[in-house]
Scaffold this active site. Structure first.
Site: not given
Length: 318
Positions: A13, A32, A34, A73-74, A142, A146
């Site tokens: 996304v 980010v 990386h 997010a995880r 999850y 959230k």
């Protein structure tokens, strides 16, 4: 034009959102883990700290931001290997998100858009499309994380004046999609028979560029402040219709078998995949009246257009 920071900017996304914001003339910075994985024309900020533990100290001195869109997010997984999944999800999705919001506020950011999930609310619609103010009943770590993040962020916004906006999408699809949607395309492409022909329940989904457009609106429209929004495509398909449409765009007709949903549920219980089967045969529709009314938002792409573009990408990789 706004100055927007996007966390998780190299993700599925995130890349779409950065591209949409950039093309609309906004100044975009992508946070980010990386280097070298970001859209062209987007300023890159690399922070590899776990759960944004070092974000305050690492905030670039010259970085000025009007809005943060928090995508990092995880993510949800069907079989979580963590010893304590709730704690693992909470560390990233609640504490990490709140840490980003607190840092953003200290650096003068006006708005914080949180990409949540319909799973914060429910796994099924119980007979009518889910509205933003329905009582939440998340069913897994999850979803619980959230929901907890939504509540913590809204509370922080009320205490500080930071404008918090919550966006809840359903399943997101588009080029570079992974997980169950990609597995469905793989099955259609390979001609594997799918026991989906008798499933009549409809489920909302959202094309990634439609979600990116809605998130941009949440980040820049004054009317979005303090709101919860469900974001989905206009069309609501059965999984059989979805597979058939993908087959048409892949030029590989879907091989659908009419297996009664009750048999599928029984097979799910026997194989320990009840949750997976429930997501196939259960209805999960979102009411998107609020975002359409409050922000005058309409999905810029139809579901058919989104599926066609997704299939075009898939064909290019095979």
């Amino acid at each position: 034009m706004s100055r927007v920071l996007v966390t998780g900017a190299s993700g599925f996304v995130g890349r779409a959102l950065c591209r949409v914001l950039r093309d609309a003339g906004h100044t975009v910075t992508g946070l980010v883990r990386h280097a070298g994985q970001i859209e062209s024309g987007v300023r890159e900020w690399v922070d590899a700290s776990m759960d944004f533990a070092a974000i305050d100290a690492a905030w670039p001195a010259a970085l000025q931001v009007d809005c943060v869109v928090h995508l990092a997010a995880r993510v949800h997984v069907m079989r979580d290997a963590a010893a304590d999944p709730d704690a693992a999800f909470r560390a990233t999705n609640v504490e990490g998100a709140l840490r980003v919001a607190q840092t953003a506020w200290r650096h003068g950011v006006r708005r914080f858009v949180f990409a949540s999930s319909v799973k914060a609310l429910a796994e099924s619609d119980s007979g009518r499309p889910l509205r933003e103010d329905d009582y939440p009943r998340p069913q897994d770590p999850y979803g619980r994380s959230k929901l907890a993040a939504e509540e913590a962020l809204m509370r922080f916004g009320r205490e500080t004046g930071l404008e918090v906006v919550i966006a809840r999408p359903p399943l997101v699809y588009g080029p570079r999609v992974r997980a169950n949607f990609l597995r469905l395309m793989d099955s259609v492409w390979k001609g594997i028979p799918l026991p989906l022909g008798a499933i009549s329940a409809r489920r909302s989904l959202v094309y990634v560029d439609n979600l990116a457009d809605a998130l941009m609106r949440c980040a820049t429209d004054p009317r979005a402040a303090g709101q919860y929004f469900h974001v989905a495509d206009s069309d609501v398909l059965t999984v059989a219709e979805l597979a058939s449409s993908l087959g048409q765009h892949l030029n590989k007709p879907a091989r659908l078998l009419s297996v009664p949903p009750g048999w599928l549920r029984l097979a799910g219980r026997v194989t320990g995949r009840t949750a997976h089967v429930d997501r196939l045969v259960g209805a999960l529709r979102l009411d998107t009246t609020r975002i359409r009314t409050v922000l005058d938002w309409q999905p810029p792409y139809s579901t058919n257009e989104g599926l066609a573009e997704t299939a075009r990408w898939y064909r290019s990789t095979h």
